[in-house]
Scaffold this motif. Structure first.
Motif, PDB file in Angstrom:
ATOM      1  N   SER A 174      15.513 -16.459  12.626  1.00 55.43           N
ATOM      2  CA  SER A 174      15.751 -17.311  13.791  1.00 55.43           C
ATOM      3  C   SER A 174      14.632 -18.334  13.885  1.00 55.43           C
ATOM      4  CB  SER A 174      15.814 -16.467  15.079  1.00 55.43           C
ATOM      5  OG  SER A 174      14.572 -15.820  15.310  1.00 55.43           O
ATOM      6  N   GLU A 186      19.360 -21.757  23.859  1.00 55.36           N
ATOM      7  CA  GLU A 186      19.875 -21.846  22.497  1.00 55.36           C
ATOM      8  C   GLU A 186      20.489 -23.212  22.254  1.00 55.36           C
ATOM      9  OE1 GLU A 186      22.225 -18.858  19.418  1.00 55.36           O
ATOM     10  OE2 GLU A 186      22.711 -18.821  21.558  1.00 55.36           O
ATOM     11  N   PHE A 212      20.074 -12.235  19.830  1.00 54.93           N
ATOM     12  CA  PHE A 212      20.620 -12.847  18.627  1.00 54.93           C
ATOM     13  C   PHE A 212      20.361 -11.983  17.403  1.00 54.93           C
ATOM     14  CE2 PHE A 212      19.867 -15.319  14.782  1.00 54.93           C
ATOM     15  CZ  PHE A 212      21.122 -15.899  14.613  1.00 54.93           C
TER      16      PHE A 212
END
Length: 568
Positions: free
Chosen positions: A346, A522, A559
């Motif tokens: 990420s 996000e 996530f």
């Protein structure tokens, strides 16, 4: 970065030299040492043998069990200065050993010595597991680095005229990154003059930088000096991080601290120094919990140390040139300016903004030679008892004007608009109005710069926006605080949505290709998040940036957990 910086002598004189001596050099009790044994291994050294050497990677923290260790300081010019002998119950380390950086001093055994060596990863584990003992050790590590920086004798030697713009550039870079250094003026120091005569064929090759191993760099770039002194080590580029944080301002540092403390593997990248624009602030007075204010360097420096304590890898200065979001395995690939590719599951975009450069004739020519985008003690010293011009009307400009007014003879504060009320906090406006050597010039703009025979800024041209006539003023230092543009060009081509101003769009304002509903921080690309000033709609305050950095970690956990679930 180093082993023990200056573990003060056991003499009364040494104690007087360190006002916080007991905190800087605490003595460990036998029970405390026993509790530390599980984190290290025994190491023995013969008389004269080196435990650590200046410029070489530090192995960690040493606890002296028996014998004595002589600590000396050595620079690239061959000067060796005895510092202290340390004995049983004392530990040899400073803050750099949280990540095993190169040592700043030498340590040699005096007679036979037995130690407990605690490597960097186990030192971090010790600080977390032994909270009370860890607090004492951490405080000592920080104070020792501070002592070394303030001592003005360690680190690389910068050789050149104090007024040279590139001297200020390198001082700023090293100072902003908490790196010790000292300077020599060839006009007053014979050794420095001899080196200039030998290595610098022209003024453009100044300053010279002498590294501990004797290497001489000619007017190096920031990455060049960083590699030379070991700020950037040989990181494992094959490692797959849970999180890559791009930018180490307040938002990026907060993300690193909270993510690393919760067990995620974190890499933090920044092209220049930790702290971002907030790190250059002379004083932050409206941040919660600091009623008397705190410098940006102090606030972000604590966060930088805290992130390392929890194991975050700090890669500074390393720039990210591009982000590849197209890999079929879902892993993000980050291309760095050193030709390597880093991988992460990420990404948190915390790259903030870059200083805006207004349309001023010859501006680029004088950057670093009288034109500055921040106001630190280094620049303040350059303009002592001089008139200076500062352009800008926001909080950063106000803080800088007040700070510079204590050093400059007069601060001309140029504002394009007709007032400060819409762009500056009231407490700063009142302080500026109460400062007699700050002159406010509204509806005014700088239009051109001129130099002297040595290519340094000598004067500027300005005009009122209400009249066409231009005026000239002799000025050697111009400070620009005219806002910033988002640092997002490296995101081009990866599908991250930005608004018309180039700021990253997050949450409900963007749509994702896979149909997922984006979390509040996000972006349009699943797994890529944005926090702080770079995010569209952020409040552009230190407190807000830190809050977003903490908030995003929950989204990261969500996530990463979802990405590990098998497809149905």
């Amino acid at each position: 970065m180093s082993a023990d910086i200056t573990a003060g002598p056991a003499t009364g004189a040494a104690t007087n030299a360190f006002p916080r001596y007991e905190q800087t050099f605490p003595a460990l009790t036998p029970p405390e040492i026993e509790r530390m044994r599980r984190f290290g291994e025994l190491r023995s050294y013969k008389d004269g043998e080196a435990l650590f050497e200046t410029g070489k990677q530090g192995p960690g923290m040493f606890v002296v069990l028996s014998g004595d260790v002589a600590i000396t300081q050595r620079d690239g010019l061959g000067h060796v200065t005895p510092i202290v002998d340390q004995g049983p119950g004392q530990f040899l380390a400073e803050i750099g050993q949280l990540s095993g950086r190169p040592a700043l001093v030498d340590g040699h055994a005096e007679g036979d010595v037995e130690t407990l060596l605690i490597p960097p990863d186990q030192l971090r584990a010790l600080l977390v597991a032994e909270a009370e003992l860890g607090e004492r050790i951490m405080r000592a590590l920080i104070l020792r680095r501070v002592s070394l920086i303030q001592g003005g004798a360690g680190g690389p030697v910068l050789i050149g005229p104090p007024s040279l713009g590139d001297m200020a550039r390198l001082q700023n870079f090293l100072g902003r990154n908490g790196q010790p250094y000292h300077m020599l003026d060839p006009a007053t120091d014979k050794d420095a003059a001899d080196l200039v005569a030998r290595y610098a064929a022209s003024r453009a090759e100044l300053p010279l930088v002498v590294i501990a191993d004797g290497r001489v760099l000619r007017n190096p770039s920031e990455p060049a000096i960083a590699y030379a002194i070991g700020m950037i080590g040989d990181h494992n580029h094959e490692k797959l991080y849970d999180v890559a944080v791009i930018g180490s301002g307040p938002a990026g540092l907060a993300t690193a601290v909270y993510a690393a403390s919760e067990g995620l593997s974190v890499a933090v990248f920044d092209s220049r120094a930790f702290g971002g624009q907030a790190g250059a602030s002379a004083r932050i007075e409206n941040y919660l919990g600091f009623p008397t204010g705190i410098t940006g360097q102090a606030l972000t420096g604590r966060a930088f140390t805290q992130a390392q304590k929890f194991g975050a890898d700090m890669l500074i200065p390393v720039s990210i040139n591009s982000l590849d979001c197209s890999r079929p395995d879902g892993v993000f690939a980050l291309a760095t300016d050193c030709g390597k590719t880093m991988r992460a599951k990420s990404v948190v975009v915390a790259s903030g903004a870059r200083y805006r450069r207004p349309e001023i004739e010859n501006l680029a020519k004088f950057e670093g030679r009288g034109v500055w985008y921040w106001a630190s003690p280094i620049e303040a010293k350059l303009c002592m008892d001089q008139d200076v011009v500062l352009v800008g009307g926001g909080n950063s400009a106000g803080q800088a004007a007040v700070f510079l007014s204590a050093h400059a003879r007069k601060v001309y504060m140029i504002i394009r608009g007709g007032g400060l009320g819409a762009s500056m906090s009231r407490y700063l406006i009142e302080r500026i109005e109460a400062t007699p050597n700050i002159e406010l010039m509204f509806n005014t703009e700088v239009v051109g710069l001129e130099g002297d025979a040595e290519a340094a800024l000598a004067r500027l041209r300005w005009r009122s926006r209400l009249a066409p006539e231009e005026h000239t003023i002799d000025i050697r230092n111009l400070f620009l605080f005219v806002g910033a543009d988002p640092a997002t060009t490296w995101l081009e081509g990866c599908g991250v949505m930005v608004d018309r101003g180039g700021f990253v769009v997050t949450g409900t304002q963007c749509t994702q290709k896979d149909g997922r509903s984006a979390s509040p921080l996000e972006t349009s690309v699943p797994g890529v998040f944005a926090v702080g000033d770079v995010r569209s709609g952020s409040v552009k305050r230190v407190g807000g940036a830190i809050g977003e950095g903490a908030q995003v970690v929950a989204a990261l956990h969500g996530f990463l957990a979802d990405s590990m679930k098998p497809a149905l």
